[in-house]
Design an enzyme around this catalytic site. Structure first.
Site, PDB file in Angstrom:
ATOM      1  N   ASP A 198      -4.450   4.406   2.061  1.00 24.14           N
ATOM      2  CA  ASP A 198      -3.525   4.232   0.946  1.00 24.14           C
ATOM      3  C   ASP A 198      -2.327   5.171   1.122  1.00 24.14           C
ATOM      4  O   ASP A 198      -2.486   6.335   1.484  1.00 24.14           O
ATOM      5  CB  ASP A 198      -4.266   4.555  -0.361  1.00 24.14           C
ATOM      6  CG  ASP A 198      -3.426   4.309  -1.590  1.00 24.14           C
ATOM      7  OD1 ASP A 198      -3.079   3.158  -1.847  1.00 24.14           O
ATOM      8  OD2 ASP A 198      -3.126   5.295  -2.297  1.00 24.14           O
ATOM      9  N   GLU A 229      -1.128   1.693   4.890  1.00 22.33           N
ATOM     10  CA  GLU A 229      -0.166   1.117   3.953  1.00 22.33           C
ATOM     11  C   GLU A 229       1.115   1.941   4.053  1.00 22.33           C
ATOM     12  O   GLU A 229       1.100   3.151   3.847  1.00 22.33           O
ATOM     13  CB  GLU A 229      -0.705   1.175   2.525  1.00 22.33           C
ATOM     14  CG  GLU A 229       0.305   0.673   1.489  1.00 22.33           C
ATOM     15  CD  GLU A 229      -0.060   1.049   0.066  1.00 22.33           C
ATOM     16  OE1 GLU A 229       0.269   0.270  -0.847  1.00 22.33           O
ATOM     17  OE2 GLU A 229      -0.655   2.129  -0.137  1.00 22.33           O
TER      18      GLU A 229
END
Length: 548
Positions: free
Chosen positions: A206, A276
């Site tokens: 993330d 990401e």
């Protein structure tokens, strides 16, 4: 059983990854929230699609202020999702079915309930005082600089105990870890090792470019708008997108940490990372830096295809830009995930064409060079759910309502049996509502129905597995006067031509002199006309043929 695209350590290259949002997948205890046992129960459905891996959004111990992206214990399962034993059972069943398991690793920040932060904020001299990003106020008491939180307002929160500000790129209850501190890096890597030892196959990282910040705490300059940019940092209603984020993320020190992370995974063999990267117009350059050289991340995804545009020009520009920027790295493409409006609702101009758009979108995604991610429910053609303000749970949407509804509309529960309470998701009151228009698209309503979106996904992913060029073959675009997206994929002794008509008008394409289709290969669900090297495509149509 799943069909693994490639065996060995590079199984991730060209893989199809299915994202599971655990809160909304399957509830087994009636509390209205999905759990790990529910995932285990539904793994056969995922395997039946022909995907290679699953990616689980966070299931760690958390106060759930940001639906699990605020972790208070990296090495345990939140009781709402089950236990570590439930995770082990799920992992074993996934592996039995031939599925790799990737888990979300949210390490740029923690929850303010994490014991690390509790100790860090207790004084300026404790053992973990420098584990988070603390800074003194300006002389007038205001924040150290102009950095903004993605979730609204300043990225700094005052703490009365330390009489300093701490950095939070998201909620104020999500303080940022200080990766400039080697002890923090060691602690984070130890949590990664914990899950590697349990047998996970990889990690989705993330906000992978948020780990470091500028030590000088320099102000971000205003953003000079780029009309050709294919990716944005935030919706237009959010002032976060008005800054050029030069100093609060994507710092050069991140490269060395990613090398350390990769070295850890390489100890175990056959593990993979997908990062990401949200970095506005610089996203592809960041992806290139993070995936090049074979010593950092295996692959990354950006937000380029997660916007509203579904045109030949846009997709070609995104893919060509990636080819130029990411020379020896690897891209993971997706049209939907847990953070954006479902693509059927973004791309369809009217409700009646949603099914056609859903089929065309997966056909296109499955033929791009790279790995691909599928978000739960898109294999059913689920549209975005419309929610009232009092139904919202997402702090992002609540903060910017009504200009921006947030992410709850794509996070509503998976629909399994249309005739059951809550479409079979839960016997209790679900944490987000199940809308009737989604219920009617449930798995059991589409299972075995030849022309359904579900069966189209299965046929399309099987088509992808059968043709070597679609796994990691070369890709080259063709130029036509018509408004079509045309490219070749070549590899393993096979060369394929794809022509996509993403418009609502028929298109006729004459192949160039010297190009000859030796065998039309109808893509599942589409039937364009082909004769004398001329392709006639209906609206939202695709042609595939084998070239000599």
């Amino acid at each position: 059983m799943a069909i693994t695209a490639r065996a060995g350590d590079d199984w991730w290259r060209g893989a199809v990854i299915y994202q599971v949002y655990p809160r909304s997948f399957q509830d087994t205890d009636g509390d209205g929230i999905g759990d790990l046992r529910g995932i285990t129960r539904r793994l056969p459905h995922i395997a039946s699609l022909g995907v290679d891996a699953i990616w689980l959004s966070p299931f760690f111990t958390s106060p759930q202020a940001d639906m699990g992206y605020d972790v208070s214990d990296y090495c345990d399962v939140d009781p709402m999702f089950g236990t570590l034993a439930d995770f082990d059972d799920m992992l074993a069943e996934a592996h039995r079915l031939g599925l790799k398991v990737i888990i979300d690793q949210v390490i740029s920040h923690t929850s303010d309930r994490h014991p690390w932060f509790g100790e860090s904020r207790s004084s300026g001299t404790n053992a973990k005082a420098d584990w988070y990003v603390w800074a003194d106020p300006k002389p007038d008491g205001t924040a150290p600089n102009n950095w903004l939180s993605i979730f609204g307002g300043p990225a700094w929160e005052w703490d009365g105990v330390r009489r300093q500000y701490y950095l939070h790129n998201f909620l104020s209850s999500q303080p940022d870890l200080n990766f400039h501190n080697p002890e923090v890096q060691e602690a984070v890597l130890s949590t990664v090792r914990f899950w590697l030892d349990r047998g996970v196959d990889g990690f989705r990282l993330d906000t992978a470019n948020f780990y470091f910040y500028d030590r000088l705490l320099r102000d971000n300059p205003p953003l000079v708008p780029d009309p050709d940019a294919t990716s944005r940092d935030a919706p237009e209603v959010n002032p976060y997108g008005m800054q050029d984020h030069l100093y609060d993320k994507t710092q050069p020190e991140n490269i060395d940490f990613l090398r350390r992370l990769r070295a850890l995974l390489d100890e175990y063999g056959g593990r993979a990372t997908v990062g990401e990267v949200g970095d506005g117009a610089r996203s592809l350059q960041t992806v290139a830096a993070y995936t090049s050289g074979g010593d950092k991340l295996n692959m990354c995804y950006t937000f380029d295809l997660l916007g509203p545009e579904f045109t030949a020009r846009h997709i070609r520009r995104c893919v060509e830009n990636s080819v130029v920027a990411v020379k020896d790295g690897w891209i993971c493409w997706a049209f939907s995930n847990h953070d954006v409006m479902r693509h059927v609702s973004r791309f369809a101009l009217r409700e009646s064409e949603r099914e056609r758009v859903a089929k065309l979108a997966i056909s296109l995604l499955a033929t791009l060079r790279g790995s691909i991610c599928i978000y739960q429910g898109e294999e059913l053609g689920l549209p975005e759910a419309e929610l009232a303000f009092d139904e919202l749970r997402d702090p992002y949407g609540i903060r910017f309502w009504p200009a921006f509804a947030g992410r709850d509309g794509c996070r509503t529960p998976m629909v399994w049996e249309k005739e059951l309470t809550n479409a079979g998701f839960s016997t209790g009151i679900p944490w987000l509502p199940v809308r009737d228009e989604q219920r009617m698209l449930a798995v059991n309503a589409q299972e075995g129905v030849s022309e359904s979106v579900l069966e189209h996904y299965r046929r399309t992913l099987a088509f992808r597995c059968l043709h070597a060029p679609l796994i990691d073959g070369d890709m080259a675009f063709l130029a036509f006067n018509q408004d079509v997206l045309a490219f070749t994929r070549e590899g393993g002794g096979e060369r394929l031509l794809f022509v996509f008509n993403l418009t609502r008008e028929a298109q006729t394409v004459q192949l160039p002199v010297g190009m000859r289709v030796t065998q039309p290969l109808p893509m599942p669900g589409f039937a364009p006309l082909f004769a004398d090297n001329t392709i006639t495509l209906g609206e939202l149509d695709v042609f595939c043929g084998r070239l000599r």
